[in-house]
Motif scaffolding. Sequence first.
Motif, mmCIF file in Angstrom:
data_model
loop_
_atom_site.group_PDB
_atom_site.id
_atom_site.type_symbol
_atom_site.label_atom_id
_atom_site.label_comp_id
_atom_site.label_asym_id
_atom_site.label_seq_id
_atom_site.Cartn_x
_atom_site.Cartn_y
_atom_site.Cartn_z
ATOM 1 N N ASP A 14 0.667 -1.304 0.029
ATOM 2 C CA ASP A 14 -0.134 -0.026 -0.113
ATOM 3 C C ASP A 14 0.824 1.250 0.137
ATOM 4 O OD1 ASP A 14 -2.439 -1.251 -0.059
ATOM 5 O OD2 ASP A 14 -2.377 -1.307 2.196
ATOM 6 N N GLY A 15 2.174 1.148 -0.014
ATOM 7 C CA GLY A 15 3.045 2.343 0.090
ATOM 8 C C GLY A 15 3.354 2.846 1.190
ATOM 9 N N TRP A 16 2.985 2.038 2.299
ATOM 10 C CA TRP A 16 3.192 2.390 3.649
ATOM 11 C C TRP A 16 4.695 1.897 4.035
ATOM 12 C CZ3 TRP A 16 -0.436 4.579 6.827
ATOM 13 C CH2 TRP A 16 -0.072 4.718 8.527
ATOM 14 N N VAL A 17 5.497 3.030 4.935
ATOM 15 C CA VAL A 17 6.916 2.777 4.985
ATOM 16 C C VAL A 17 6.823 2.571 6.463
ATOM 17 C CG1 VAL A 17 8.911 3.969 5.118
ATOM 18 C CG2 VAL A 17 7.717 4.220 3.019
ATOM 19 N N MET A 18 7.430 1.673 6.980
ATOM 20 C CA MET A 18 7.604 1.094 8.488
ATOM 21 C C MET A 18 9.157 1.010 8.803
ATOM 22 S SD MET A 18 4.852 -1.918 8.131
ATOM 23 C CE MET A 18 5.429 -2.068 6.552
ATOM 24 N N PRO A 19 9.530 1.981 9.898
ATOM 25 C CA PRO A 19 11.120 2.210 10.274
ATOM 26 C C PRO A 19 11.022 0.756 11.442
ATOM 27 C CG PRO A 19 9.764 3.812 10.788
ATOM 28 C CD PRO A 19 8.804 3.261 10.004
ATOM 29 N N TYR A 80 4.971 7.586 -0.014
ATOM 30 C CA TYR A 80 4.483 7.414 1.450
ATOM 31 C C TYR A 80 3.996 8.838 1.918
ATOM 32 C CZ TYR A 80 4.103 7.098 6.527
ATOM 33 O OH TYR A 80 3.721 7.143 7.763
ATOM 34 N N PHE A 81 4.923 9.896 1.976
ATOM 35 C CA PHE A 81 4.552 11.119 2.614
ATOM 36 C C PHE A 81 3.471 12.028 1.589
ATOM 37 C CE2 PHE A 81 8.213 10.613 5.031
ATOM 38 C CZ PHE A 81 7.797 11.044 6.340
ATOM 39 N N ARG A 82 3.507 11.836 0.372
ATOM 40 C CA ARG A 82 2.376 12.345 -0.240
ATOM 41 C C ARG A 82 1.116 11.495 -0.317
ATOM 42 N NH1 ARG A 82 6.581 13.124 -4.957
ATOM 43 N NH2 ARG A 82 7.475 15.140 -4.673
ATOM 44 N N ARG A 83 1.062 10.367 -0.098
ATOM 45 C CA ARG A 83 -0.156 9.653 0.053
ATOM 46 C C ARG A 83 -0.590 9.395 1.334
ATOM 47 N NH1 ARG A 83 1.067 10.071 -4.982
ATOM 48 N NH2 ARG A 83 -0.214 9.139 -6.573
ATOM 49 N N TRP A 84 0.061 9.229 2.270
ATOM 50 C CA TRP A 84 -0.313 9.101 3.782
ATOM 51 C C TRP A 84 -0.114 10.011 4.622
ATOM 52 C CZ3 TRP A 84 -3.395 4.941 4.309
ATOM 53 C CH2 TRP A 84 -3.370 3.783 3.442
ATOM 54 N N THR A 85 0.248 11.042 4.465
ATOM 55 C CA THR A 85 0.311 12.202 5.335
ATOM 56 C C THR A 85 0.226 13.593 4.720
ATOM 57 O OG1 THR A 85 2.724 12.933 5.074
ATOM 58 C CG2 THR A 85 2.561 11.034 6.249
ATOM 59 N N ARG A 114 -6.126 8.711 7.566
ATOM 60 C CA ARG A 114 -6.822 7.473 7.605
ATOM 61 C C ARG A 114 -7.013 6.721 6.235
ATOM 62 N NH1 ARG A 114 -11.751 8.051 12.045
ATOM 63 N NH2 ARG A 114 -10.653 9.267 13.374
ATOM 64 N N ARG A 115 -6.952 7.721 5.152
ATOM 65 C CA ARG A 115 -7.154 7.049 4.009
ATOM 66 C C ARG A 115 -6.091 7.742 3.068
ATOM 67 N NH1 ARG A 115 -13.207 7.424 1.519
ATOM 68 N NH2 ARG A 115 -12.390 5.353 0.903
#
Length: 118
Positions: A14-19, A80-85, A114-115
């Motif tokens: 989903d393009g989520w980045v997890m450190p 990630y930053f453009r889509r999730w934040t 959230r989306r």
Amino acid sequence: MSPVMFPCLLVDDDGWVMPCADDDELQGLTEPDFIDDVVAAFDASARPLELHLVGEGQVIALRPTGDPRPDELTAHVQFYFRRWTDREVPATAQPALTYVAEIAAAIHSTPVRRRRRS
């Protein structure tokens, strides 16, 4: 090839980045079924990583698979930053060790939507 350098960044489908700051955090954030959802992973030097299971306990291990790919890492971070934040994408920094650490800190300190934006 030298061992994995933390922090590392995992990118899911989903393009989520997890450190992950260290191996303990990696084990806490992941589970064996999660490996199939990871589309990319990078260590602190921007080397691509392969995730695999080790032993009966199904511990997730990371293995570097090549030379650093900072441009590929940056593309995932930008997505990630453009889509999730609602935050601007952090500026690219050199060396990669600094950049990955800054991205990990930015992800931890940034509220997420959230989306996902399309």
